[in-house]
Design a protein around this motif. Structure first.
Motif, PDB file in Angstrom:
ATOM      1  N   PRO A 162       0.825  -1.215   0.000  1.00 26.79           N
ATOM      2  CA  PRO A 162       0.000   0.000   0.000  1.00 26.79           C
ATOM      3  C   PRO A 162       0.859   1.265   0.000  1.00 26.79           C
ATOM      4  N   GLU A 163       0.320   2.326  -0.542  1.00 24.54           N
ATOM      5  CA  GLU A 163       0.993   3.623  -0.565  1.00 24.54           C
ATOM      6  C   GLU A 163       1.080   4.175   0.852  1.00 24.54           C
ATOM      7  N   CYS A 164       2.252   4.637   1.244  1.00 24.04           N
ATOM      8  CA  CYS A 164       2.425   5.200   2.587  1.00 24.04           C
ATOM      9  C   CYS A 164       3.602   6.163   2.553  1.00 24.04           C
ATOM     10  N   GLU A 165       3.311   7.447   2.416  1.00 20.29           N
ATOM     11  CA  GLU A 165       4.377   8.429   2.234  1.00 20.29           C
ATOM     12  C   GLU A 165       4.889   9.027   3.541  1.00 20.29           C
ATOM     13  N   LYS A 166       4.016   9.555   4.370  1.00 21.60           N
ATOM     14  CA  LYS A 166       4.476  10.330   5.526  1.00 21.60           C
ATOM     15  C   LYS A 166       5.292   9.500   6.508  1.00 21.60           C
ATOM     16  N   TYR A 167       4.799   8.293   6.823  1.00 16.97           N
ATOM     17  CA  TYR A 167       5.516   7.411   7.739  1.00 16.97           C
ATOM     18  C   TYR A 167       5.836   6.108   7.017  1.00 16.97           C
ATOM     19  N   SER A 168       6.620   6.194   5.982  1.00 11.95           N
ATOM     20  CA  SER A 168       6.871   5.009   5.153  1.00 11.95           C
ATOM     21  C   SER A 168       7.564   3.893   5.923  1.00 11.95           C
ATOM     22  N   TRP A 169       8.270   4.246   7.000  1.00 16.71           N
ATOM     23  CA  TRP A 169       8.985   3.241   7.792  1.00 16.71           C
ATOM     24  C   TRP A 169       8.043   2.250   8.469  1.00 16.71           C
ATOM     25  N   ILE A 170       6.758   2.595   8.592  1.00 23.63           N
ATOM     26  CA  ILE A 170       5.869   1.669   9.291  1.00 23.63           C
ATOM     27  C   ILE A 170       5.534   0.438   8.462  1.00 23.63           C
ATOM     28  N   HIS A 171       5.963   0.402   7.196  1.00 21.72           N
ATOM     29  CA  HIS A 171       5.838  -0.848   6.433  1.00 21.72           C
ATOM     30  C   HIS A 171       6.579  -1.971   7.143  1.00 21.72           C
ATOM     31  N   ASN A 172       7.569  -1.606   7.952  1.00 23.07           N
ATOM     32  CA  ASN A 172       8.332  -2.596   8.698  1.00 23.07           C
ATOM     33  C   ASN A 172       7.428  -3.470   9.580  1.00 23.07           C
ATOM     34  N   PHE A 173       6.268  -2.958   9.974  1.00 24.62           N
ATOM     35  CA  PHE A 173       5.339  -3.723  10.805  1.00 24.62           C
ATOM     36  C   PHE A 173       4.686  -4.868  10.032  1.00 24.62           C
ATOM     37  N   TYR A 174       4.616  -4.756   8.691  1.00 23.84           N
ATOM     38  CA  TYR A 174       3.797  -5.704   7.929  1.00 23.84           C
ATOM     39  C   TYR A 174       4.413  -6.227   6.627  1.00 23.84           C
ATOM     40  N   GLU A 175       5.495  -5.660   6.147  1.00 21.62           N
ATOM     41  CA  GLU A 175       5.968  -5.986   4.802  1.00 21.62           C
ATOM     42  C   GLU A 175       6.439  -7.428   4.638  1.00 21.62           C
ATOM     43  N   TYR A 176       6.631  -8.134   5.734  1.00 21.71           N
ATOM     44  CA  TYR A 176       7.024  -9.539   5.701  1.00 21.71           C
ATOM     45  C   TYR A 176       5.837 -10.472   5.469  1.00 21.71           C
ATOM     46  N   ILE A 177       4.604  -9.947   5.579  1.00 24.34           N
ATOM     47  CA  ILE A 177       3.415 -10.795   5.463  1.00 24.34           C
ATOM     48  C   ILE A 177       3.315 -11.476   4.094  1.00 24.34           C
ATOM     49  N   PRO A 178       3.491 -10.757   2.963  1.00 20.51           N
ATOM     50  CA  PRO A 178       3.423 -11.448   1.674  1.00 20.51           C
ATOM     51  C   PRO A 178       4.453 -12.571   1.529  1.00 20.51           C
ATOM     52  N   LEU A 179       5.651 -12.380   2.065  1.00 22.11           N
ATOM     53  CA  LEU A 179       6.658 -13.440   1.952  1.00 22.11           C
ATOM     54  C   LEU A 179       6.309 -14.621   2.843  1.00 22.11           C
ATOM     55  N   SER A 180       5.593 -14.370   3.927  1.00 23.53           N
ATOM     56  CA  SER A 180       5.096 -15.480   4.743  1.00 23.53           C
ATOM     57  C   SER A 180       4.095 -16.307   3.935  1.00 23.53           C
ATOM     58  N   MET A 181       3.338 -15.636   3.070  1.00 22.64           N
ATOM     59  CA  MET A 181       2.421 -16.347   2.175  1.00 22.64           C
ATOM     60  C   MET A 181       3.187 -17.209   1.183  1.00 22.64           C
ATOM     61  N   VAL A 182       4.280 -16.677   0.636  1.00 21.84           N
ATOM     62  CA  VAL A 182       5.113 -17.457  -0.284  1.00 21.84           C
ATOM     63  C   VAL A 182       5.575 -18.734   0.410  1.00 21.84           C
ATOM     64  N   VAL A 183       6.076 -18.598   1.633  1.00 20.96           N
ATOM     65  CA  VAL A 183       6.557 -19.757   2.384  1.00 20.96           C
ATOM     66  C   VAL A 183       5.424 -20.749   2.625  1.00 20.96           C
ATOM     67  N   ALA A 184       4.240 -20.257   2.953  1.00 20.07           N
ATOM     68  CA  ALA A 184       3.096 -21.134   3.205  1.00 20.07           C
ATOM     69  C   ALA A 184       2.748 -21.954   1.965  1.00 20.07           C
ATOM     70  N   TYR A 185       2.722 -21.302   0.797  1.00 23.80           N
ATOM     71  CA  TYR A 185       2.433 -22.031  -0.443  1.00 23.80           C
ATOM     72  C   TYR A 185       3.521 -23.059  -0.750  1.00 23.80           C
ATOM     73  N   LEU A 186       4.769 -22.683  -0.543  1.00 25.08           N
ATOM     74  CA  LEU A 186       5.873 -23.615  -0.794  1.00 25.08           C
ATOM     75  C   LEU A 186       5.825 -24.803   0.162  1.00 25.08           C
ATOM     76  N   GLN A 187       5.503 -24.538   1.405  1.00 33.38           N
ATOM     77  CA  GLN A 187       5.427 -25.601   2.399  1.00 33.38           C
ATOM     78  C   GLN A 187       4.316 -26.589   2.049  1.00 33.38           C
ATOM     79  N   GLU A 188       3.210 -26.047   1.558  1.00 33.25           N
ATOM     80  CA  GLU A 188       2.102 -26.901   1.132  1.00 33.25           C
ATOM     81  C   GLU A 188       2.514 -27.778  -0.059  1.00 33.25           C
ATOM     82  N   LYS A 189       3.244 -27.185  -0.996  1.00 30.20           N
ATOM     83  CA  LYS A 189       3.670 -27.906  -2.190  1.00 30.20           C
ATOM     84  C   LYS A 189       4.721 -28.966  -1.856  1.00 30.20           C
ATOM     85  N   LYS A 190       5.630 -28.624  -0.933  1.00 34.25           N
ATOM     86  CA  LYS A 190       6.729 -29.526  -0.605  1.00 34.25           C
ATOM     87  C   LYS A 190       6.402 -30.487   0.536  1.00 34.25           C
ATOM     88  N   ASN A 191       5.303 -30.202   1.234  1.00 33.25           N
ATOM     89  CA  ASN A 191       4.874 -31.026   2.358  1.00 33.25           C
ATOM     90  C   ASN A 191       5.960 -31.125   3.430  1.00 33.25           C
TER      91      ASN A 191
END
Length: 375
Positions: free
Chosen positions: A322-351
């Motif tokens: 999401p767009e976040c200009e004034k306090y762009s550093w707060i992406h640090n609270f959530y930006e890892y969430i999409p990569l956690s999804m990547v890991v979840a899909y890979l874990q499901e595929k690799k069992n």
């Protein structure tokens, strides 16, 4: 999808607001006005995800602490190598040692608290276990109050909760020290929780693109991560999920040092390279340049961030935050969430199992190893 990690991702929708409010309520009570006013130096110690949480918010703490310094220190360094005269303690309780540990039982965390008390430091534990050794040893406890659920093995819910609790204490500390006004506090609080809601709105979009990424990198065992400044914490956390859930071989660096060292990683396959980038970051031009260099090396480049799409090659995959200009550093609270999804899909595929083997926790030394106090 019944994958435990994806269940954690989805559970954040119900968890975030409640934990955010709990964290701020508890932070108001953990330390008195006088105790905060007396503090002149702060250290934060953590391991694994806790270490990442400390790295992610230490810069904010430095900005608002009004002390002689705030530093993240590793428990191993503090307990086994640092000597008494390495720390300017001042008056008793004027130096604060904060330990972060979900379970509160890691031996090195317990040893950190023990040594800190021997040195007459004021100790505060951020933990979810009030009955843990570190909590019972500490002078102060900021209790996370995170509900334990059966699908939360590797950290995700706990990581967000750690960030919220440390953030709440930082703002409370700043209010007492007079570095943050009530208006600024509310503005920061609103910005952080509103950004989470914007992430949730993009969940379906995230899941579509992360599933495609998982399909593309399913057979890759070497994964590279790049993160600058506070986003290094997100890279650290995300890379840990690849190791804990998949057993991947990972490497992490910032966008400059990557070009000096990690660019030389070799594999028979194109190495997936995840770059955390933000168009409002002072290192954005270097992140763009680093991505270009990685593409020229035939890397599979995935950008995670609030970026300008036109700044990158068409060969780059972009997970648009999401767009976040004034306090762009707060992406640090959530930006890892999409990569956690990547890991979840890979874990499901690799069992694969969390922590990769059932024997991991039996063989690890997080709760063993002799504790010695070296003064």
């Amino acid at each position: 999808m019944t994958n435990a990690l994806m269940q954690q991702v989805d559970s954040l929708k119900e968890l975030a607001h409640a934990q955010f409010n709990t964290a701020f309520s508890n932070a108001q009570q953990v330390m008195s006005f006088t105790e905060i006013s007396n503090i002149r130096r702060i250290y934060i110690a953590g391991l694994g995800d806790s270490y990442a949480a400390a790295l992610g918010l230490v810069k904010l703490f430095k900005k608002y602490s009004d002390t002689y310094g705030v530093d993240v220190i590793t428990p191993m360094h503090f307990t086994r190598f640092a000597k008494n005269n390495n720390f300017d303690k001042g008056e008793p309780n004027s130096t604060l040692m904060i330990t972060i540990s979900n379970g509160g039982e890691s031996s090195r965390i317990v040893e950190t608290v023990t040594k800190a008390k021997e040195m007459k430091l004021l100790t505060m534990a951020i933990t979810n276990n009030p009955n843990s050794r570190s909590a019972k040893l500490s002078d102060k406890v900021l209790l996370m109050e995170l509900e334990k659920v059966p699908y939360a093995t590797v950290g995700l819910r706990s990581y967000l909760t750690m960030l919220y609790n440390l953030f709440s204490f930082i703002l409370h500390f700043g209010r007492v020290r007079g570095t943050i006004s009530s208006y600024q506090e509310e503005e920061l609080k609103n910005a952080v929780i509103q950004l989470f809601d914007e992430y949730v709105e993009k969940y379906d979009e995230f899941k579509d693109i992360t599933k495609k990424i998982a399909d593309e990198i399913e057979d890759d065992e070497i994964i590279d991560f790049i993160g600058d400044d506070t986003s290094y914490a997100s890279a650290y956390f995300a890379s840990a999920k690849f190791v804990e859930c998949l057993g991947s071989l990972i490497s992490i660096d910032d966008s400059e040092n990557w070009c000096h060292i990690n660019a030389y990683l070799k594999s028979n396959r194109a190495i997936p390279t995840f770059i955390f980038a933000n168009k409002y970051s002072t290192s954005y031009s270097r992140e763009v340049d680093t991505a270009m260099q990685a593409v020229m090396m035939n890397r599979k480049v995935i950008i995670v961030g609030d970026v300008n799409k036109e700044d990158f090659s068409e060969k780059v995959t972009i997970i648009a935050l999401p767009e976040c200009e004034k306090y762009s550093w707060i992406h640090n609270f959530y930006e890892y969430i999409p990569l956690s999804m990547v890991v979840a899909y890979l874990q499901e595929k690799k069992n694969t199992k969390d922590f990769c083997t059932e024997k991991h926790l039996k063989n690890a030394t997080t709760k063993s190893s002799k504790i010695e106090i070296v003064l």
